[in-house]
Motif scaffolding. Structure first.
Motif, PDB file in Angstrom:
ATOM      1  N   LEU A  79     -27.609  -6.586  32.019  1.00  0.00           N
ATOM      2  CA  LEU A  79     -26.832  -6.808  32.877  1.00  0.00           C
ATOM      3  C   LEU A  79     -26.236  -5.781  32.919  1.00  0.00           C
ATOM      4  O   LEU A  79     -25.676  -5.476  33.448  1.00  0.00           O
ATOM      5  CB  LEU A  79     -25.167  -8.086  31.853  1.00  0.00           C
ATOM      6  CG  LEU A  79     -24.417  -7.539  31.863  1.00  0.00           C
ATOM      7  CD1 LEU A  79     -24.071  -8.276  32.979  1.00  0.00           C
ATOM      8  CD2 LEU A  79     -23.033  -8.243  30.665  1.00  0.00           C
ATOM      9  N   ILE A  80     -26.227  -4.616  32.027  1.00  0.00           N
ATOM     10  CA  ILE A  80     -25.738  -3.562  32.021  1.00  0.00           C
ATOM     11  C   ILE A  80     -27.175  -2.554  32.948  1.00  0.00           C
ATOM     12  O   ILE A  80     -26.460  -1.406  32.697  1.00  0.00           O
ATOM     13  CB  ILE A  80     -25.162  -2.649  30.724  1.00  0.00           C
ATOM     14  CG1 ILE A  80     -26.376  -2.619  30.005  1.00  0.00           C
ATOM     15  CG2 ILE A  80     -23.932  -3.481  30.502  1.00  0.00           C
ATOM     16  CD1 ILE A  80     -25.836  -2.119  28.472  1.00  0.00           C
ATOM     17  N   GLY A  81     -28.052  -2.841  32.576  1.00  0.00           N
ATOM     18  CA  GLY A  81     -29.123  -2.015  33.662  1.00  0.00           C
ATOM     19  C   GLY A  81     -29.473  -0.872  32.454  1.00  0.00           C
ATOM     20  O   GLY A  81     -29.964   0.058  33.509  1.00  0.00           O
ATOM     21  N   ALA A  82     -29.980  -1.513  31.146  1.00  0.00           N
ATOM     22  CA  ALA A  82     -30.582  -0.670  30.870  1.00  0.00           C
ATOM     23  C   ALA A  82     -31.690  -1.656  30.197  1.00  0.00           C
ATOM     24  O   ALA A  82     -32.163  -2.122  30.546  1.00  0.00           O
ATOM     25  CB  ALA A  82     -29.480  -0.709  29.371  1.00  0.00           C
ATOM     26  N   LYS A  83     -32.493  -0.616  29.570  1.00  0.00           N
ATOM     27  CA  LYS A  83     -33.714  -1.183  28.416  1.00  0.00           C
ATOM     28  C   LYS A  83     -33.404  -1.545  27.209  1.00  0.00           C
ATOM     29  O   LYS A  83     -32.893  -1.320  26.601  1.00  0.00           O
ATOM     30  CB  LYS A  83     -35.310  -0.165  28.443  1.00  0.00           C
ATOM     31  CG  LYS A  83     -35.713   0.626  30.163  1.00  0.00           C
ATOM     32  CD  LYS A  83     -37.121   1.903  29.694  1.00  0.00           C
ATOM     33  CE  LYS A  83     -35.728   3.149  29.598  1.00  0.00           C
ATOM     34  NZ  LYS A  83     -37.186   3.636  28.676  1.00  0.00           N
ATOM     35  N   ILE A  84     -34.753  -2.547  26.848  1.00  0.00           N
ATOM     36  CA  ILE A  84     -34.660  -2.835  25.373  1.00  0.00           C
ATOM     37  C   ILE A  84     -34.579  -2.255  24.579  1.00  0.00           C
ATOM     38  O   ILE A  84     -33.670  -2.338  23.612  1.00  0.00           O
ATOM     39  CB  ILE A  84     -35.211  -4.000  25.465  1.00  0.00           C
ATOM     40  CG1 ILE A  84     -34.817  -4.701  24.292  1.00  0.00           C
ATOM     41  CG2 ILE A  84     -36.597  -3.749  25.462  1.00  0.00           C
ATOM     42  CD1 ILE A  84     -36.287  -5.892  23.621  1.00  0.00           C
ATOM     43  N   GLU A  85     -34.814  -0.638  24.493  1.00  0.00           N
ATOM     44  CA  GLU A  85     -34.990   0.148  23.485  1.00  0.00           C
ATOM     45  C   GLU A  85     -33.642   0.427  23.593  1.00  0.00           C
ATOM     46  O   GLU A  85     -33.546   1.638  22.260  1.00  0.00           O
ATOM     47  CB  GLU A  85     -36.525   1.117  23.909  1.00  0.00           C
ATOM     48  CG  GLU A  85     -37.465   0.835  23.608  1.00  0.00           C
ATOM     49  CD  GLU A  85     -38.139   0.197  24.823  1.00  0.00           C
ATOM     50  OE1 GLU A  85     -37.108  -0.438  25.893  1.00  0.00           O
ATOM     51  OE2 GLU A  85     -39.446  -0.374  24.648  1.00  0.00           O
ATOM     52  N   GLU A  86     -32.926   0.482  24.709  1.00  0.00           N
ATOM     53  CA  GLU A  86     -31.757   1.459  24.636  1.00  0.00           C
ATOM     54  C   GLU A  86     -30.163   0.071  24.321  1.00  0.00           C
ATOM     55  O   GLU A  86     -29.210   1.329  24.284  1.00  0.00           O
ATOM     56  CB  GLU A  86     -31.482   2.024  26.032  1.00  0.00           C
ATOM     57  CG  GLU A  86     -32.304   2.460  26.585  1.00  0.00           C
ATOM     58  CD  GLU A  86     -32.190   3.092  27.632  1.00  0.00           C
ATOM     59  OE1 GLU A  86     -32.650   4.332  28.266  1.00  0.00           O
ATOM     60  OE2 GLU A  86     -32.501   2.365  28.854  1.00  0.00           O
ATOM     61  N   VAL A  87     -30.670  -1.287  23.553  1.00  0.00           N
ATOM     62  CA  VAL A  87     -29.949  -1.662  23.693  1.00  0.00           C
ATOM     63  C   VAL A  87     -29.581  -2.057  22.161  1.00  0.00           C
ATOM     64  O   VAL A  87     -30.318  -3.547  21.907  1.00  0.00           O
ATOM     65  CB  VAL A  87     -29.855  -3.084  24.792  1.00  0.00           C
ATOM     66  CG1 VAL A  87     -29.235  -3.918  23.553  1.00  0.00           C
ATOM     67  CG2 VAL A  87     -29.842  -2.838  26.151  1.00  0.00           C
ATOM     68  N   ALA A  88     -28.535  -1.512  21.237  1.00  0.00           N
ATOM     69  CA  ALA A  88     -28.685  -1.702  20.168  1.00  0.00           C
ATOM     70  C   ALA A  88     -27.564  -2.884  19.504  1.00  0.00           C
ATOM     71  O   ALA A  88     -26.575  -2.616  20.453  1.00  0.00           O
ATOM     72  CB  ALA A  88     -28.708  -0.576  18.909  1.00  0.00           C
ATOM     73  N   PHE A  89     -27.638  -4.124  18.927  1.00  0.00           N
ATOM     74  CA  PHE A  89     -26.796  -4.820  18.498  1.00  0.00           C
ATOM     75  C   PHE A  89     -26.116  -4.040  17.502  1.00  0.00           C
ATOM     76  O   PHE A  89     -26.521  -3.799  16.761  1.00  0.00           O
ATOM     77  CB  PHE A  89     -26.905  -6.524  18.636  1.00  0.00           C
ATOM     78  CG  PHE A  89     -27.314  -7.000  19.253  1.00  0.00           C
ATOM     79  CD1 PHE A  89     -27.337  -6.389  20.218  1.00  0.00           C
ATOM     80  CD2 PHE A  89     -28.475  -8.347  19.555  1.00  0.00           C
ATOM     81  CE1 PHE A  89     -27.873  -6.775  21.784  1.00  0.00           C
ATOM     82  CE2 PHE A  89     -28.742  -8.566  20.509  1.00  0.00           C
ATOM     83  CZ  PHE A  89     -28.438  -7.890  21.484  1.00  0.00           C
ATOM     84  N   THR A  90     -24.645  -4.698  17.531  1.00  0.00           N
ATOM     85  CA  THR A  90     -23.598  -3.982  16.711  1.00  0.00           C
ATOM     86  C   THR A  90     -22.522  -5.252  15.807  1.00  0.00           C
ATOM     87  O   THR A  90     -23.275  -6.403  16.447  1.00  0.00           O
ATOM     88  CB  THR A  90     -23.025  -2.500  16.694  1.00  0.00           C
ATOM     89  OG1 THR A  90     -22.219  -3.678  18.011  1.00  0.00           O
ATOM     90  CG2 THR A  90     -23.457  -1.905  17.518  1.00  0.00           C
TER      91      THR A  90
END
Ligand code: C6P
Length: 409
Positions: A79-90
């Motif tokens: 959705l935001i143009g990021a790699k999985i490594e760059e997406v942390a769930f909070t």
């Protein structure tokens, strides 16, 4: 393609509710959005069919839950143009911003400077105040002009050698202002400062591409974009997250542990200590799919039209003051004040008509003070709102204003 709000409404069971016998007109979307059947079903399906912990056991349920959980990171990244490594769930935007502020805060030194704007939500102000207090760093504020837009000339003057962090809201939850994120980030880069974008009010409403923006960090919440409460996102550039200390320590965030010490897991799991909100992740992924099917550009267009109509109609009401810039420079919300009427009374009178809006300082108390007001009443739009609902809001407000002008009648 234009968005068909009436067709979309069919997916939202809650929109059939009556409030005091009147149809619900839900205009409090900046606080939280309603959830479509697709999201509710995805969460139900998880609990009914493959509920399990993730990244731990080898049994089939755990494999299925793990796949859904990991896939959710990929979908949100997409959705935001990021790699999985760059997406942390909070937990939410607030937690994401606290994580960045407390981690980056450890590296700040006395006399370093953090730049914020005068229109920040408490979530992107208080964590930085605390980091500054701990380290002796200073906070500088970018000013707002008479239209409720950032004074970019003054902001550029603030940016200098001492600037280490620039944290700003992409869209103000009070003024609706869409800030020139690319311009701010480019100026920050020139000074070697790290950028943190509070995207709580932008990612749900427009196409946000973190690579095009070139921001270092970006935060948002699922509940403001059709997803469940209790889950949010911290995007960070890979090298930034590699160098960042986790805020929470425990299970799943380590790759190795001894009685003396531990090594951190790979990204993004290093930032997801403990059993995560798997159901939330599944729901957020379903929400992202739903939004992408409609198209973020169509969503923005739809809200732009509703907002322009609302501004036009509300401006005709005597005694009503709208805060913030004109329609092209604002997102899908309108906050206003009514002469002689407390915002809570306006909200309560609208509620009696079935119209849900928010009144108060909207968790941006310093901004309200700066504007010289106690608070404002805010109508905020989303994909299921219709022009007829904007008319209902305007008519109801006209009635409130008329009653206030002639209290005896
Ligand atoms: N604003 C509003 O009614 P959380 O609560 O963590 O999901 O989001 C915090 C937040 C951060 N930044 C901005 C710009 C926001 O608008 C919000 C949430 C809601 O305006 C609740 S106060």
């Amino acid at each position: 393609m234009t968005l068909n709000a009436n067709r979309i409404r069919e997916d939202f069971p809650i929109l059939k509710r009556k409030i005091y016998g009147k149809p619900l007109v839900y205009l409090d979307n900046a606080a939280t959005t309603q959830k479509p059947r697709q999201v509710i079903r995805a969460i139900n399906d998880y609990y009914e069919n493959y509920n399990s912990n993730v990244h731990r056991a080898v049994h089939l349920l755990s494999q299925e839950a793990t796949k859904a959980y990991d896939d959710a990171h990929e979908k949100v990244g997409n959705l935001i143009g990021a790699k999985i490594e760059e997406v942390a769930f909070t937990k939410n935007t607030t937690e994401s911003l606290n994580m960045v502020a407390s981690s980056l805060g450890q590296k700040l030194k006395k006399d370093d400077e953090i730049i914020l704007t005068r229109m920040e939500h408490h979530s992107n102000m208080v964590p930085w105040q605390q980091a500054a207090k701990r380290t002796g760093a200073a906070i500088k504020y970018a000013e707002i002009d008479g239209n409720g837009e950032l004074d970019m000339r003054q902001m550029r003057q603030l940016i200098g050698k001492k600037t280490k962090i620039i944290a700003f809201t992409h869209i103000s939850n009070v003024l609706g202002t869409i800030n020139p994120a690319k311009e701010i980030i480019a100026a920050a880069k020139e000074a070697g400062a790290i950028t943190v974008v509070d995207a709580a009010q932008s990612v749900p409403h427009m196409l946000v591409d973190v690579k095009k923006l070139d921001c270092d960090f970006l935060a948002f919440s699922a509940h403001k974009m059709l997803g469940p409460t209790g889950i949010g996102v911290l995007y960070g550039k890979e090298e930034m997250l590699e160098n960042m200390e986790p805020m929470l320590y425990g299970g799943d965030m380590i790759s190795e542990a001894s009685y003396e010490d531990a090594k951190w897991n790979e990204l993004p799991w290093k930032f997801e200590a403990g059993t995560p909100n798997v159901a939330g992740a599944v729901g957020m992924a379903a929400a992202v799919e739903y939004l992408q099917k409609i198209g973020m550009q169509n969503i923005q267009e739809h809200e732009k039209k509703l907002t322009a109509t609302a501004m036009k109609k509300l401006r005709q009401i005597e005694g009503l003051t709208i805060y913030g810039p004109e329609a092209p420079k604002r997102g899908g919300l309108v906050a206003f004040g009514m002469d002689g009427v407390h915002t809570h009374d306006v909200s309560a009178l609208l509620d009696l008509q079935g119209i849900a809006v928010r009144g108060g300082h909207h968790c941006a108390m310093p901004l309200a003070k700066l504007l010289g007001i106690n608070g404002s009443t805010r109508a905020s739009f989303y994909i299921y709102n219709t022009p007829e609902e904007v008319d209902m809001l305007a008519d109801a407000l006209e009635n409130v204003a008329a009653r206030m002008r002639n209290p005896g009648k």
